[in-house]
Design an enzyme around this catalytic site. Structure first.
Site, mmCIF file in Angstrom:
data_model
loop_
_atom_site.group_PDB
_atom_site.id
_atom_site.type_symbol
_atom_site.label_atom_id
_atom_site.label_comp_id
_atom_site.label_asym_id
_atom_site.label_seq_id
_atom_site.Cartn_x
_atom_site.Cartn_y
_atom_site.Cartn_z
ATOM 1 N N ARG A 87 0.855 -1.196 0.000
ATOM 2 C CA ARG A 87 0.000 0.000 0.000
ATOM 3 C C ARG A 87 0.883 1.235 0.000
ATOM 4 N NH1 ARG A 87 -3.564 3.659 1.429
ATOM 5 N NH2 ARG A 87 -3.541 4.686 3.439
ATOM 6 N N ASP A 204 -1.494 15.183 6.797
ATOM 7 C CA ASP A 204 -2.113 16.166 7.697
ATOM 8 C C ASP A 204 -1.786 15.794 9.137
ATOM 9 O OD1 ASP A 204 -4.188 14.030 6.707
ATOM 10 O OD2 ASP A 204 -4.839 14.551 8.731
HETATM 11 N N1 ADE Z 1 -5.473 9.683 5.547
HETATM 12 C C1 ADE Z 1 -4.858 10.879 5.567
HETATM 13 N N2 ADE Z 1 -5.240 11.596 6.622
HETATM 14 C C2 ADE Z 1 -6.137 10.819 7.297
HETATM 15 C C3 ADE Z 1 -6.876 10.999 8.453
HETATM 16 N N3 ADE Z 1 -6.787 12.132 9.145
HETATM 17 N N4 ADE Z 1 -7.695 9.993 8.845
HETATM 18 C C4 ADE Z 1 -7.778 8.868 8.139
HETATM 19 N N5 ADE Z 1 -7.102 8.646 7.031
HETATM 20 C C5 ADE Z 1 -6.280 9.607 6.612
#
Ligand code: ADE
Length: 234
Positions: A87, A204
């Site tokens: 992945r 993030d």
């Molecule tokens: N992929 C990228 N940011 C994410 C998040 N905050 N929650 C789940 N999957 C994500």
């Protein structure tokens, strides 16, 4: 063809990269593979096969979340004999020592998904990465000087939640980030005795709110792809 993949037997390599976003699959194929051929357009979930440094490699979009990822992983393993699944995606960070644009290798994946619990109601069956793929990817990332963390991630069943306090608590217990697919990939790899690894870039930060620009995301995405491809052919 299988139910969701329109490829003939032999059109998919035994080593595959699995981005969630099908357009990322297209980008990876067109940017990194030689002579890429599209083998799947069913539901717009693009899949390609080409070569990387002379090795046959495929790349298949999986969609978001464990039910979708499990459909593609099941069919790739059971109908197309894929043996190494990697992945390549994004995660949200939940620790202050993990920053946006860092790479995260999921050594293990906790999950609140019912998919695994349904099969093993009496155990907390651990979802772990393939050790060879994990150490290979780590060595390659280190050698290239990328910022990489190795540890547990949470494969979450929901992206939006009214209350993330339990997710942040996992961060205090060392969980590096949150994504939505790794656990089921590791589960199916264990079930069918194949190799799997999840490599993510931090897109993030769920605590600090730090975010990346699209240019930065592209740059780290390319770094991640190099680690992914080099790992698969080693
Ligand atoms: N992929 C990228 N940011 C994410 C998040 N905050 N929650 C789940 N999957 C994500």
């Amino acid at each position: 063809m299988s139910v969701h993949i329109g490829a003939k037997k032999g059109e998919i390599a035994d080593k595959i990269l699995l981005p969630g976003d099908p357009l990322r699959a297209k980008y990876i194929a067109e940017t990194f593979l030689e002579d890429p051929k599209c083998y799947n357009e069913v539901r717009g979930m693009l899949g390609y096969t080409g070569t990387y440094k002379g090795h046959k490699i495929s790349v298949q979009g999986t969609g978001m979340g464990m039910p979708s990822a499990a459909i593609y992983a099941n069919e790739l393993i059971r109908e197309y004999d894929v043996k190494k699944l990697m992945r390549v995606g994004t995660c949200g960070a939940i620790r202050k020592d993990v920053h946006v644009r860092d790479l995260v290798l999921a050594q293990a994946a906790a999950t609140n998904s019912a998919i695994i619990r349904k099969d093993f109601p009496n155990f907390d069956f651990p979802q772990i990465a393939d050790f060879d793929l994990l150490t290979t990817a780590y060595d390659i990332a280190k050698e290239k000087g990328f910022n990489i963390h190795v540890g547990n991630v949470l494969s979450n069943d929901t992206f939006y939640s009214d209350d993330n306090s339990d997710v942040f608590k996992l961060g205090e217990y060392g969980v590096l980030g949150v994504e939505m697919e790794a656990a089921v990939l590791y589960y199916l790899a264990a079930k069918y005795n194949v190799q799997a690894l999840a490599l993510m870039t931090v897109s993030d930060h769920m605590i600090t709110g730090e975010e990346t620009t699209s240019e930065e995301r592209q740059m780290t995405f390319n770094d991640m792809m190099i680690v992914g491809l080099e790992t698969l052919i080693k």
